[in-house]
Design a protein around this motif. Structure first.
Motif, PDB file in Angstrom:
ATOM      1  N   UNK A 156      73.510  -0.517  59.604  1.00 48.38           N
ATOM      2  CA  UNK A 156      74.670  -1.408  59.645  1.00 48.38           C
ATOM      3  C   UNK A 156      74.412  -2.674  58.838  1.00 48.38           C
ATOM      4  N   UNK A 205      84.447   8.191  71.092  1.00 52.40           N
ATOM      5  CA  UNK A 205      83.744   9.194  70.278  1.00 52.40           C
ATOM      6  C   UNK A 205      83.941  10.559  70.916  1.00 52.40           C
ATOM      7  N   UNK A 248      78.632  -2.516  58.612  1.00 52.58           N
ATOM      8  CA  UNK A 248      78.774  -2.279  60.050  1.00 52.58           C
ATOM      9  C   UNK A 248      79.579  -1.017  60.396  1.00 52.58           C
ATOM     10  N   UNK A 249      80.473  -0.593  59.507  1.00 56.30           N
ATOM     11  CA  UNK A 249      81.272   0.596  59.820  1.00 56.30           C
ATOM     12  C   UNK A 249      80.441   1.883  59.760  1.00 56.30           C
ATOM     13  N   UNK A 258      81.478   0.127  68.709  1.00 53.58           N
ATOM     14  CA  UNK A 258      82.789   0.472  68.149  1.00 53.58           C
ATOM     15  C   UNK A 258      82.703   1.840  67.485  1.00 53.58           C
ATOM     16  N   UNK A 259      83.846   2.356  67.075  1.00 60.31           N
ATOM     17  CA  UNK A 259      83.881   3.615  66.343  1.00 60.31           C
ATOM     18  C   UNK A 259      83.708   3.401  64.849  1.00 60.31           C
ATOM     19  N   UNK A 260      84.145   4.388  64.083  1.00 58.59           N
ATOM     20  CA  UNK A 260      84.078   4.325  62.628  1.00 58.59           C
ATOM     21  C   UNK A 260      85.473   3.923  62.131  1.00 58.59           C
ATOM     22  N   UNK A 261      85.651   2.634  61.792  1.00 57.22           N
ATOM     23  CA  UNK A 261      86.999   2.151  61.476  1.00 57.22           C
ATOM     24  C   UNK A 261      87.624   2.849  60.265  1.00 57.22           C
ATOM     25  N   UNK A 302      78.007   3.671  61.284  1.00 53.68           N
ATOM     26  CA  UNK A 302      77.377   3.532  62.593  1.00 53.68           C
ATOM     27  C   UNK A 302      76.180   4.460  62.723  1.00 53.68           C
ATOM     28  N   UNK A 325      78.058   1.565  72.224  1.00 54.47           N
ATOM     29  CA  UNK A 325      77.883   1.763  70.782  1.00 54.47           C
ATOM     30  C   UNK A 325      78.733   0.817  69.940  1.00 54.47           C
ATOM     31  N   UNK A 346      87.879  -2.668  56.851  1.00 53.21           N
ATOM     32  CA  UNK A 346      87.491  -1.576  57.748  1.00 53.21           C
ATOM     33  C   UNK A 346      85.979  -1.330  57.748  1.00 53.21           C
ATOM     34  N   UNK A 347      85.250  -2.013  56.853  1.00 50.36           N
ATOM     35  CA  UNK A 347      83.796  -1.841  56.810  1.00 50.36           C
ATOM     36  C   UNK A 347      83.072  -2.799  57.757  1.00 50.36           C
ATOM     37  N   UNK A 348      83.817  -3.723  58.333  1.00 53.30           N
ATOM     38  CA  UNK A 348      83.183  -4.779  59.128  1.00 53.30           C
ATOM     39  C   UNK A 348      83.101  -4.387  60.602  1.00 53.30           C
ATOM     40  N   UNK A 349      82.574  -5.283  61.423  1.00 53.77           N
ATOM     41  CA  UNK A 349      82.705  -5.120  62.867  1.00 53.77           C
ATOM     42  C   UNK A 349      84.177  -5.251  63.210  1.00 53.77           C
ATOM     43  N   UNK A 358      74.088   5.895  67.207  1.00 54.26           N
ATOM     44  CA  UNK A 358      75.237   5.168  66.643  1.00 54.26           C
ATOM     45  C   UNK A 358      74.879   3.700  66.523  1.00 54.26           C
TER      46      UNK A 358
END
Lengths: 484, 484
Positions: free
Chosen positions: A332, B196, A337-338, B364-367, A340, B362, B159-162, A196
């Protein structure tokens, strides 16, 4: 009739849909005893009227309540609180809703002082990162188009199940070919583990290597999360100088002579945060030292794809003939970044141990997205996106450097980076760190992760890749207003 | 002219696209010196002819090679190996491609004996899991439709960012409401962490709680990955008896009197693997004990949504007034294993510590997927899917139990489970474990994770939810053929 309008107080601004707010309130009222089993509820038309809602919303709420057995709907009679409520025992009714004591833990939580925590920027500010890609350019529609096609096909259903811990075979296969071709790596797909993002790669590597403690060498400036990680895992951080050619290998050698070394962490292309490239001579020297002292080289190649002037130096991993290099990369930076998805390359024995750990950390990745990415790599979509963004980022780097000179004049020192997504800047300024960041926010900009180097050297890593021309001008001007 | 047909040996069955195989081979030939700088390459038409390929494939390969600076294309002259190759130094040429020594690590890898490893089923067999959902029913097209809409909208780009380490705010918000409504939990969104799958939840909880070791109580039969995890993290596993009403609380109390207890792990609804439900009295008893002895109750509620006869008992977490329960759930069972979104609920102080650890695991998740799931929850799509699958699984449970009786007659003992996705079966059989599993594979079935209980008690956990009627008949018949 009960005062429904004041009982059900809808929050129209909130994220929770209105019908669920009704559901939630009625359950709460049943629970705390204000509504009792068998009690008649208002008609949907009446309630909709009272709450100034479309009747359909109330119907939806009642249907949900019925589906959950909280109410019964009797034909031509109306809705009633259910006789037999979906609750555990009557003890439940004594359970105070959102009770205060719930909020403090009833067991002791070990202290973990090494972790820095995390901050999220307030909305509405221009975010100047430490070097993120421009997510507006990311080929996300294509990625999700592939995902959808995969799950639509009969043969794609398998990607919805539990799958290989090491990552989808097809991605590992295509990625191996891609890495051999673009980075000269000598690896097979058995030596590759999908993770990830590279963050999980780093976590797995250090959690294994530092199982009984150990010393890890990093640059005097380095990616701060790695120091945090090593210390959290009980390892000791040893720092060496970094100059214009990267980490000073004489200092690495001196440390090796004095201490047992477990690993060295570095980003040879380009050093984080100062953006310098580790020179060829030092690369060979590090490989020699790792072989002699048997330590692992953790090579985090986070922005290999972004080089603007000449061809990049190939990774240390491509020259590794002693099995000492662990190579990390991710998508990323080159997608978003999303997404993973990262990877690491290491000798097979290491991959087996790491994937056994990975199994207990999060079991596996997202097989659908991994499969979609493998298609995009096979079809050259990722490569095309990288080529396109390299062109754009090169231009942005040039403009950003011009703007820095224009607005800061002689109050700034920086070297135009030969690659990557950020410029390492040192300012002439007396401003204390907190004042600077507070004023910056008032001027409408958010400077990410930059505090750590300001106090010591008045330096900051400023990411340009995510900003268009207007944003760069706004950001640089705002900073110049504060600092000059 | 070189013998191109024998130099470029295409593997048409392989996952790697043909054009990349060409790219890869030519790079290899340049590297090992068979092709030298300036050397002319064959024309695309000629090469396509030799390799029996469409000319476009060769053109694509040459374009890729040119993009990577390995070749030059001169108008009306053709393709040539580049004069200046994209390599590090001449040292590179001495680096043997895929050198043998690379395969063994040049540093020492700590032993981690506690980990069991993992196996992946061979293709073509009917997989009888320990209780997985039927992925063919999963609303995946809708999920990816939402994902795509999100990334298409300007407002969705964020939602694509950190993003937040703790998970998307909107998902945490909607999920809190959903959990309050369906499970009577008393929590706020600050007490909820998105993970996750529940695997990561378990990892985070135990990695924190067992930081300086500790004792963890589990059932004498339990989810094996948890024992593995606790031992890997340096904790000690203590086992208590499990009977028809779940874990025997007298034994828990006896252990508490003797040892300091850090945590107890259980799946009260329903016990893994035996599928019994923990009775109400014991639930209250465990809550009392946890309060008195200050240990954490780790409540893994993996199949709360699947109950067929009566309303489910509410989770222990809904009765927790001492802040001792940590509640875990996930969407892997109610949507699909590939949707790696789980959650845990705990006192805020614990959530803060866990999310600090999660950041280094990891990040963060997948926003995008988290946002899509929040929409599906708000719009009731997840709920509708659960209602639909409960109906189907209830029917499958009934058929599966009938088939077991029909084919095994008196050679089997089981209790029809009141919920969940699996039946706990005990067989009359003398077959050694290895023979049974080998023969089963020959008969076309793959029995997942079942070995551990066979040797001791001739028992197995057989998942029915993922099988349609024909598959169930095939599977049960095959097992009966071997065992009776």
């Amino acid at each position: 009739m009960l005062p429904w309008k004041s009982i059900i107080q809808l929050q129209r601004q909130e994220g929770t849909p209105l019908y669920l707010q009704i559901v939630h309130t009625i359950i709460r009222e049943v629970r705390n005893g204000h509504l009792t089993p068998g009690q008649k509820l208002p008609g949907t038309r009446y309630l909709a009227d009272q709450l100034e809602l479309n009747r359909k919303t109330v119907v939806l709420a009642y249907e949900e309540l019925m589906a959950q057995d909280w109410i019964q709907i009797l034909p031509s009679k109306g809705a009633f609180v259910a006789d037999k409520l979906p609750v555990l025992t009557t003890a439940f009714f004594q359970n105070p809703y959102l009770q205060e004591s719930r909020r403090s833990p009833g067991f002791s939580i070990p202290e973990i002082p090494a972790l820095l925590g995390h901050h999220h920027p307030p909305p509405g500010l221009l975010k100047i990162t430490d070097g993120s890609p421009d997510i507006r350019l990311a080929p996300m529609q294509s990625l999700y188009r592939h995902c959808r096609r995969i799950v639509e096909m009969g043969s794609g259903k398998k990607y919805l199940a539990y799958r290989e811990v090491e990552g989808e075979g097809q991605l590992r296969n295509v990625l191996t070919t891609y890495l051999i071709a673009t980075r000269g790596l000598n690896c097979t797909e058995e030596e590759l583990l999908i993770t990830r993002g590279s963050q999980m790669g780093l976590f797995l590597i250090f959690t294994l290597l530092l199982r009984s403690g150990g010393n890890v060498i990093v640059g005097e400036t380095t990616y701060p999360v790695v120091e945090e990680l090593v210390q959290y895992l009980g390892g000791k951080v040893l720092r060496v100088k970094v100059d214009q050619e990267g980490m000073v290998t004489e200092e690495v050698e001196a440390l090796c002579a004095k201490h047992p070394i477990t690993a060295i962490y570095l980003t040879p292309h380009h050093h984080y945060p100062t953006t310098v490239t580790l020179c060829a001579e030092r690369r060979l020297r590090l490989l020699e030292l790792s072989k002699r002292y048997r330590f692992a080289i953790v090579e985090d190649d986070y922005d290999y794809d972004y080089h603007y002037s000449s061809s990049p130096l190939l990774p240390l991993a491509s020259l590794d003939n002693a099995g000492t290099v662990i190579y990390l990369g991710s998508f990323t930076k080159c997608i978003a970044p999303s997404v993973r998805i990262g990877y690491l390359i290491a000798p097979r024995k290491m991959i087996v141990a790491l994937s056994n750990i990975r199994k207990i950390v999060d079991r596996q990745g997202d097989p659908v997205m991994e499969r979609a990415l493998s298609i995009m790599l096979s079809e050259g979509e990722v490569q095309a996106h990288i080529r396109k963004s390299v062109k754009i980022y090169r231009q942005r780097r040039d403009i950003f450097c011009q703007l820095l000179k224009k607005y800061f004049k002689d109050k700034i020192a920086f070297t135009k980076p030969s690659g990557g997504m950020a410029v390492w800047c040192t300012f002439q300024s007396d401003l204390p760190v907190d004042t600077f960041f507070t004023v910056a926010q008032k001027q409408g900009i958010w400077l990410e992760d930059a505090r750590q180097w300001w106090s010591e050297s008045r330096s900051m890593r400023l990411g340009f890749a995510s900003l268009n021309e207007a944003e760069m001008e706004f950001g640089v001007k705002a900073m110049a207003n504060i600092l000059t």
